[in-house]
Motif scaffolding. Sequence first.
Motif, PDB file in Angstrom:
ATOM      1  N   GLU A  42       0.844  -1.199   0.000  1.00 14.05           N
ATOM      2  CA  GLU A  42       0.000   0.000   0.000  1.00 14.05           C
ATOM      3  C   GLU A  42       0.881   1.251   0.000  1.00 14.05           C
ATOM      4  O   GLU A  42       2.021   1.218   0.476  1.00 14.05           O
ATOM      5  N   PRO A  43       0.369   2.387  -0.518  1.00 14.35           N
ATOM      6  CA  PRO A  43       1.127   3.646  -0.453  1.00 14.35           C
ATOM      7  C   PRO A  43       1.542   3.958   0.987  1.00 14.35           C
ATOM      8  O   PRO A  43       0.763   3.773   1.924  1.00 14.35           O
ATOM      9  N   HIS A  61      -0.126   3.660 -10.442  1.00 15.64           N
ATOM     10  CA  HIS A  61      -1.290   4.355 -10.975  1.00 15.64           C
ATOM     11  C   HIS A  61      -1.143   5.844 -10.663  1.00 15.64           C
ATOM     12  O   HIS A  61      -0.301   6.251  -9.856  1.00 15.64           O
ATOM     13  N   ALA A  62      -2.007   6.662 -11.271  1.00 12.38           N
ATOM     14  CA  ALA A  62      -1.951   8.109 -11.047  1.00 12.38           C
ATOM     15  C   ALA A  62      -2.156   8.473  -9.574  1.00 12.38           C
ATOM     16  O   ALA A  62      -1.623   9.477  -9.099  1.00 12.38           O
ATOM     17  N   ASP A  63      -2.904   7.637  -8.832  1.00 12.06           N
ATOM     18  CA  ASP A  63      -3.163   7.944  -7.414  1.00 12.06           C
ATOM     19  C   ASP A  63      -2.063   7.445  -6.481  1.00 12.06           C
ATOM     20  O   ASP A  63      -2.189   7.525  -5.266  1.00 12.06           O
ATOM     21  N   GLY A  64      -0.980   6.905  -7.066  1.00 12.38           N
ATOM     22  CA  GLY A  64       0.154   6.473  -6.255  1.00 12.38           C
ATOM     23  C   GLY A  64       0.096   5.029  -5.806  1.00 12.38           C
ATOM     24  O   GLY A  64       1.006   4.542  -5.132  1.00 12.38           O
ATOM     25  N   ARG A  65      -0.973   4.322  -6.196  1.00 12.09           N
ATOM     26  CA  ARG A  65      -1.084   2.912  -5.826  1.00 12.09           C
ATOM     27  C   ARG A  65      -0.353   2.056  -6.855  1.00 12.09           C
ATOM     28  O   ARG A  65      -0.152   2.452  -7.998  1.00 12.09           O
ATOM     29  N   ASP A  67       0.432  -0.417  -9.666  1.00 12.24           N
ATOM     30  CA  ASP A  67      -0.236  -0.964 -10.861  1.00 12.24           C
ATOM     31  C   ASP A  67       0.224  -2.417 -10.996  1.00 12.24           C
ATOM     32  O   ASP A  67       1.284  -2.707 -11.536  1.00 12.24           O
TER      33      ASP A  67
END
Length: 207
Positions: A42-43, A61-65, A67
């Motif tokens: 997890e971030p 991913h764009a949200d920092g999670r 991929d």
Amino acid sequence: MQPWILGLTGGIGSGKSAAASHFARLGVHQVDADQVARWVVEPGRPALARIVDRFGEAILHADGRLDRAALRARIFQTPEERQWLEQLLHPLIRTEMRHALEQARSPYAILVSPLLVESEQQRRMVERILVIDVPEALQLQRTMQRDSVPEQQVRAILQAQAAREERLRHAHDVLVNDRDLAWLHGEVERLHELYLRLHARPQGHSQ
């Protein structure tokens, strides 16, 4: 008394999750190896920072999670990268699983893992193994319906998992899940009563 640990496993489409859910409704503490594996990346977790250092921000991913698809594509192209990732994550996952199992207040706790048979380290964490078994034709049918995927894709997943015979070889208990959900629940309740009796024996099943 410390709870003893039951390992619950089964191939894709076997109904492993449905069985685990009913054990949970009966009050049995459980730890899901797949959920732990997701949590350790997890971030904000150190493992994710190490992965980004190694593979670059293209695997986010764009949200920092993370991929997962992008990471899978990278590691399956290069065995050395997959080995590096396993050496990073597997000890972290085992540590978190042990910690989560230690929180159990039920007479026994369950480690739910699709890779229980394949992982010797995970097998060492449990004292008894329950395999949710199902004929291969039913595995194919259920998984194709559930995930809307073609048969060849399901067969590829089956090939990557432990052979059914190998799972059964390690099993102390086998639940053949080839009927309806009510029947599955009844079998889980029967096994739950057995496991409570095992815990109650004077010699005990302690960790």
